[in-house]
Enzyme design. Structure first.
Site: not given
Ligand code: AMP
Length: 215
Positions: A13, A88, A127, A160, A171
């Protein structure tokens, strides 16, 4: 143009978003990026979010919804925006609909990226991100010209914390339980388009998404 890129962690994404925002000239709203910035800056939000993120869990809905509501009011969103990593949960999707209605806006499309689980795992463990500009790399599929260094700004790359194998498993489980129901949710609203993003180059997938959005 307001659209969502939906898909499990590691579907690409972030990578596709970075290309798409250039083509459509709209901002990317990545809740993950916003949270990582807050963690780095040790703000109140960052301190609250870090625990959830480190465990591979979702940050509570009410926190995330407020962030997105404020962000879409910024002037750069006036011609639209791309949502990456939000919504999400069903609760977040309902809140998004409410916020958009309140601001007389409408969601145009939701593009769901379908990727096989074994590919996701490899993409996530490989990544790497640029510390300075956030550019995405992958040591297996998209390595930088010089190991550990960003091609764009020559800064250092990092992995990360939540891309470590134990957290990745969590996750992916959280995705299946809390986020995957959004596929049905948006199908029922006739907004869903699906793309097989397991194979193909980044450019090929971006072209497919672009075709969908233009149509
Ligand atoms: P991402 O970079 O989108 O994979 O997000 C990394 C982490 O941020 C996720 O594993 C969640 O802990 C938190 N996070 C990101 N977006 C959301 C969301 N829309 N709702 C809840 N937690 C989020």
């Amino acid at each position: 143009m307001i659209f969502i890129l939906l898909g499990p962690p590691g579907a690409g994404k972030g990578t596709y978003s970075q290309r798409l925002i250039e083509k459509f000239n709209i901002p990317q709203i990545s809740t993950g990026d916003i949270l990582r910035e807050a963690v780095k800056a040790k703000t109140e939000l960052g301190i609250k979010a870090k625990d959830y993120m480190d465990k591979g869990l979702l940050v509570p809905d009410e926190v995330i919804i407020g962030i997105v509501e404020d962000r879409i009011k910024e002037p750069d969103c006036k011609n639209g925006f791309l949502l990456d990593g939000f919504p999400r949960t069903i609760e977040q999707a309902d809140a998004l609909e409410y916020i958009l209605n309140k601001n007389k806006l409408k969601l145009d499309c939701v593009v769901n990226l379908i990727v096989k689980n074994e590919i996701l795992f490899k993409r996530l463990t490989g990544r790497r991100l640029c510390k300075k500009c956030g550019a995405n790399y992958n040591i297996y599929t998209l390595p930088p010209a010089q190991e550990g260094i960003c091609d764009k700004c020559q800064s250092e790359l990092y992995q990360r914390d939540d891309d470590k194998p134990e957290t990745i498993e969590k996750r992916l489980l959280v995705y299946t339980k809390q986020t995957a129901p959004l596929i049905e949710y948006y199908k029922n609203k006739n907004l869903l388009k699906e793309i097989d993003a397991s194979e193909g180059t980044i450019n090929e997938i971006v072209d497919k998404i672009e075709d969908i959005l233009k149509s």
